[in-house]
Enzyme design. Structure first.
Site, PDB file in Angstrom:
ATOM      1  N   LYS A  63       0.815 -19.490   4.090  1.00 28.75           N
ATOM      2  CA  LYS A  63      -0.204 -19.926   5.146  1.00 28.75           C
ATOM      3  C   LYS A  63      -0.559 -18.541   5.902  1.00 28.75           C
ATOM      4  CE  LYS A  63       1.157 -21.461   9.149  1.00 28.75           C
ATOM      5  NZ  LYS A  63       1.729 -20.951  10.385  1.00 28.75           N
TER       6      LYS A  63
ATOM      7  N   LYS B 233       5.238 -23.775  22.402  1.00 31.11           N
ATOM      8  CA  LYS B 233       6.061 -22.473  22.672  1.00 31.11           C
ATOM      9  C   LYS B 233       6.486 -22.440  23.850  1.00 31.11           C
ATOM     10  CE  LYS B 233       4.300 -20.113  18.891  1.00 31.11           C
ATOM     11  NZ  LYS B 233       5.437 -19.967  17.735  1.00 31.11           N
TER      12      LYS B 233
ATOM     13  N   HIS C  63       6.727 -23.699   4.559  1.00 35.46           N
ATOM     14  CA  HIS C  63       8.094 -23.544   4.433  1.00 35.46           C
ATOM     15  C   HIS C  63       9.199 -24.600   4.975  1.00 35.46           C
ATOM     16  CE1 HIS C  63       7.746 -22.238   8.539  1.00 35.46           C
ATOM     17  NE2 HIS C  63       9.268 -22.265   8.788  1.00 35.46           N
TER      18      HIS C  63
ATOM     19  N   HIS D  45       3.169 -28.039   9.250  1.00 39.37           N
ATOM     20  CA  HIS D  45       4.527 -28.728   9.039  1.00 39.37           C
ATOM     21  C   HIS D  45       4.611 -29.946   9.849  1.00 39.37           C
ATOM     22  CE1 HIS D  45       5.110 -24.419   8.586  1.00 39.37           C
ATOM     23  NE2 HIS D  45       5.013 -23.968   9.857  1.00 39.37           N
TER      24      HIS D  45
ATOM     25  N   GLU E  91       9.561 -24.903  20.258  1.00 41.94           N
ATOM     26  CA  GLU E  91      10.105 -23.671  20.115  1.00 41.94           C
ATOM     27  C   GLU E  91      10.337 -23.052  21.556  1.00 41.94           C
ATOM     28  OE1 GLU E  91       8.482 -21.456  16.531  1.00 41.94           O
ATOM     29  OE2 GLU E  91       6.608 -22.402  17.395  1.00 41.94           O
TER      30      GLU E  91
ATOM     31  N   ASP F  58      -3.335  -0.984  -3.547  1.00 43.20           N
ATOM     32  CA  ASP F  58      -4.233  -1.366  -2.643  1.00 43.20           C
ATOM     33  C   ASP F  58      -5.006  -2.699  -3.123  1.00 43.20           C
ATOM     34  OD1 ASP F  58      -6.289  -1.619  -0.786  1.00 43.20           O
ATOM     35  OD2 ASP F  58      -6.656   0.535  -0.879  1.00 43.20           O
ATOM     36  N   VAL F  59      -4.971  -3.560  -2.353  1.00 44.63           N
ATOM     37  CA  VAL F  59      -5.591  -4.841  -3.032  1.00 44.63           C
ATOM     38  C   VAL F  59      -6.902  -4.792  -3.317  1.00 44.63           C
ATOM     39  CG1 VAL F  59      -3.943  -6.560  -2.684  1.00 44.63           C
ATOM     40  CG2 VAL F  59      -5.771  -5.943  -1.028  1.00 44.63           C
TER      41      VAL F  59
ATOM     42  N   ARG G  72       0.764  -1.154  -0.011  1.00 41.24           N
ATOM     43  CA  ARG G  72      -0.100  -0.091   0.265  1.00 41.24           C
ATOM     44  C   ARG G  72       0.909   1.342  -0.257  1.00 41.24           C
ATOM     45  NH1 ARG G  72      -4.993  -1.206   3.467  1.00 41.24           N
ATOM     46  NH2 ARG G  72      -3.761  -0.448   5.254  1.00 41.24           N
TER      47      ARG G  72
ATOM     48  N   LYS H  42      13.186 -26.622   3.823  1.00 37.41           N
ATOM     49  CA  LYS H  42      14.091 -26.741   4.576  1.00 37.41           C
ATOM     50  C   LYS H  42      15.036 -28.013   4.021  1.00 37.41           C
ATOM     51  CE  LYS H  42      11.952 -25.208   8.935  1.00 37.41           C
ATOM     52  NZ  LYS H  42      12.842 -24.444   9.706  1.00 37.41           N
TER      53      LYS H  42
HETATM   54  C1  BG6 Z   1       5.230 -20.667  11.573  1.00 37.22           C
HETATM   55  C2  BG6 Z   1       4.245 -20.519  12.641  1.00 37.22           C
HETATM   56  O1  BG6 Z   1       4.710 -21.169  10.590  1.00 37.22           O
HETATM   57  O2  BG6 Z   1       6.307 -21.536  11.795  1.00 37.22           O
HETATM   58  C3  BG6 Z   1       5.227 -20.007  13.707  1.00 37.22           C
HETATM   59  O3  BG6 Z   1       3.352 -19.646  12.232  1.00 37.22           O
HETATM   60  C4  BG6 Z   1       6.334 -20.925  14.101  1.00 37.22           C
HETATM   61  O4  BG6 Z   1       4.455 -19.910  14.863  1.00 37.22           O
HETATM   62  C5  BG6 Z   1       7.278 -21.114  12.933  1.00 37.22           C
HETATM   63  O5  BG6 Z   1       7.065 -19.993  15.112  1.00 37.22           O
HETATM   64  C6  BG6 Z   1       8.276 -22.125  13.028  1.00 37.22           C
HETATM   65  O6  BG6 Z   1       9.346 -22.110  11.935  1.00 37.22           O
HETATM   66  P1  BG6 Z   1      10.863 -22.466  12.035  1.00 37.22           P
HETATM   67  O7  BG6 Z   1      11.205 -22.522  10.765  1.00 37.22           O
HETATM   68  O8  BG6 Z   1      11.336 -21.427  12.958  1.00 37.22           O
HETATM   69  O9  BG6 Z   1      10.685 -23.951  12.487  1.00 37.22           O
END
Ligand code: BG6
Length: 476
Positions: free
Chosen positions: A141, A327, A171, A233, A209, A87-88, A46, A175
């Site tokens: 996502k 977490k 993602h 994931h 995490e 602006d979408v 934007r 990796k």
């Molecule tokens: C994301 C989540 O998809 O992946 C996050 O929304 C999370 O909450 C993250 O922290 C973890 O990714 P990575 O690559 O750090 O393990």
């Protein structure tokens, strides 16, 4: 699709993902000579900025988020960048974007905007000739919050793009260590004969995490650990681990096999899941607030989940898969633990023979360790003494000198090349959601509420009991 894109359009180009991951990944690929030389990158967002201002913005992001040794000559890369304010929700803005992109281009569009903006964006693109055969689209996502909303997003995208032009990101698939799981299983003869319920007693998948809410308060409180981490994931890790051997390493073959695993996941029974929410405490050397304090209100959102999953097929019948993610856990670790069964008969009276275990470390340490029993050197009065010893492959040592890449590097390059192998297909994402919805339904029926756990711990004690009552324990 095999036609290479010559234009990459980044929606959300000034956002957090773009600054931390997308621009650094593109610059690193460029520095390594992996990006096509004629690739034009058009950022849109934007804010009103010129090309030059966007290049300055990108330079600042790269200086902050890409290590100096990976940057290469930045000026060359920055010259590939262009910018178009957009602006979408304003239809006319797409005409300006179409003009900036130019005619007869092969275009890859990356949407890293809020999913609520996907629909208007797709309508705008389609109305201005930016969704034709020569255009592919990549989505970040979260793709929905349940099966119904995921279908809505998928339908909206499908109204303008055919499935072979839709690239859904997870993602974790970018990796290197996750791809190595495929290499480990299918480039070695050793493992496949062992990879079944006859020899594997159970499997553990942990994604722990140490971070808390970070700056994503509202998003996270609506999502929770199950939808934020398990739906995508963790289920990708499970599917790659458990799938049948695909005939080729290509998009159809690999995704066909993954989806079969996802569809074979049994609905979780009451008592097969534990949820948790962290309280304040000492975590990696600092005192951190509890979830409710970070949020500023009470909430029933889970920041931890542990599940006992079953795959209803011949290969895995009788092998539970324990999944846990949270977490503010004691240590950051993503790993898969393969616990083999006991030997059928011991010929060593008096010596304890421990079952073999393989630990596939995905992050931060990239190690594969196989624990095997060995004779302790020395002479015993009777028989021989045994001890468990590790057979260890440390990936960074095996491949020293190889840069550690950002997961998005591989994914962005595959998007530009048009290779969908490491992207999630519609039937996969819907199978994932359907299992997640069934878990949430069980939770609602059970009236399951998160148990508390201290920041810096391994989660609520009920999660430890979940596996211990089956005679096993979480690997630490
Ligand atoms: C994301 C989540 O998809 O992946 C996050 O929304 C999370 O909450 C993250 O922290 C973890 O990714 P990575 O690559 O750090 O393990």
């Amino acid at each position: 699709m095999t036609v290479r894109a010559d234009t990459l359009v980044l929606f959300g180009a000034t956002g957090d993902l773009s600054q931390r991951m997308l621009l650094p990944s593109l610059a690193a690929l460029h520095a390594d000579g992996l990006l096509p030389e004629d690739l034009n990158i058009v950022g849109t967002a934007r804010s009103d900025m010129s090309d030059i201002e966007f290049r300055n913005f990108a330079r600042a992001a790269l200086e902050k988020h890409l290590p100096a040794e990976r940057r290469g000559p930045l000026a060359d890369f920055l010259n590939c960048l262009h910018y178009q304010p957009l602006d979408v929700t304003t239809p006319e803005n797409y005409a300006d974007l179409a003009e900036k992109v130019g005619k007869d281009r092969q275009v890859a569009i990356f949407l890293s905007t809020a999913p609520s903006l996907f629909k208007p964006t797709i309508e705008g693109l389609a109305a201005h000739g930016l969704a034709g055969e020569n255009t592919r689209i990549c989505l970040e996502k979260p793709l929905g919050t349940d099966l119904a909303t995921s279908r809505e997003i998928n339908d909206a995208v499908a109204s303008a793009f055919s499935e072979d032009r839709i690239f859904r990101i997870d993602h974790y698939l970018g990796k290197e260590t996750v791809q190595n799981l495929i290499a480990l299983r299918f480039a070695n003869i050793l493992f496949e004969p062992l990879w079944n319920a006859r020899l594997i007693e159970h499997v553990q998948i942990t994604v722990a995490e140490t971070v808390g809410l970070e700056s994503r308060v509202d998003f996270y409180d609506d999502a929770g650990a199950l939808r934020d981490m398990v739906q995508n994931h963790m289920l990708q890790l499970l599917a790659l681990f458990a799938m049948e051997p695909p005939t080729h390493f290509d998009a159809s073959a690999v995704r066909d096999e993954k989806v079969k695993v996802l569809r074979a996941l049994r609905k979780i029974s009451p008592g097969e899941s534990v949820t948790g929410q962290y309280r304040g405490g000492a975590s990696v050397g600092e005192i951190v607030p509890g979830y409710d304090e970070e949020l500023g209100r009470d909430s029933d959102t889970e920041t931890f989940v542990a599940l006992k999953a079953h795959i209803d097929n011949w290969r895995w019948h009788g092998t539970p898969f324990y999944l846990r993610t949270g977490k503010r856990m004691q240590r950051r670790v993503t790993e898969i633990v393969v616990q083999f069964r006991e030997i059928p008969h011991s010929i060593f009276p008096g010596a304890k023979v421990k079952s073999n275990r393989m630990v596939i470390g995905i992050q931060p340490e990239e190690n594969i360790t196989l624990s095997v029993m060995a004779k302790v050197p020395g002479i015993e009065q009777e028989g021989i003494a045994l001890r468990e010893v590790p057979l260890n492959i440390a990936m960074p040592d095996a491949f020293s000198g190889k840069e550690k890449r950002i997961a998005y590097e591989r994914l962005l390059l595959d998007l530009v090349k048009g290779d969908q192998t490491l992207f999630v297909r519609r039937d996969e994402v819907e199978a994932q959601w359907s299992w997640i919805d069934s878990i949430r339904q069980t939770w609602a029926e059970e009236d399951l509420k998160p148990k508390t756990y201290g920041a810096g711990s391994w989660g609520p004690s009920a999660a430890i009991a979940l596996i211990e009552r089956d005679g096993s324990s979480w690997h630490e």
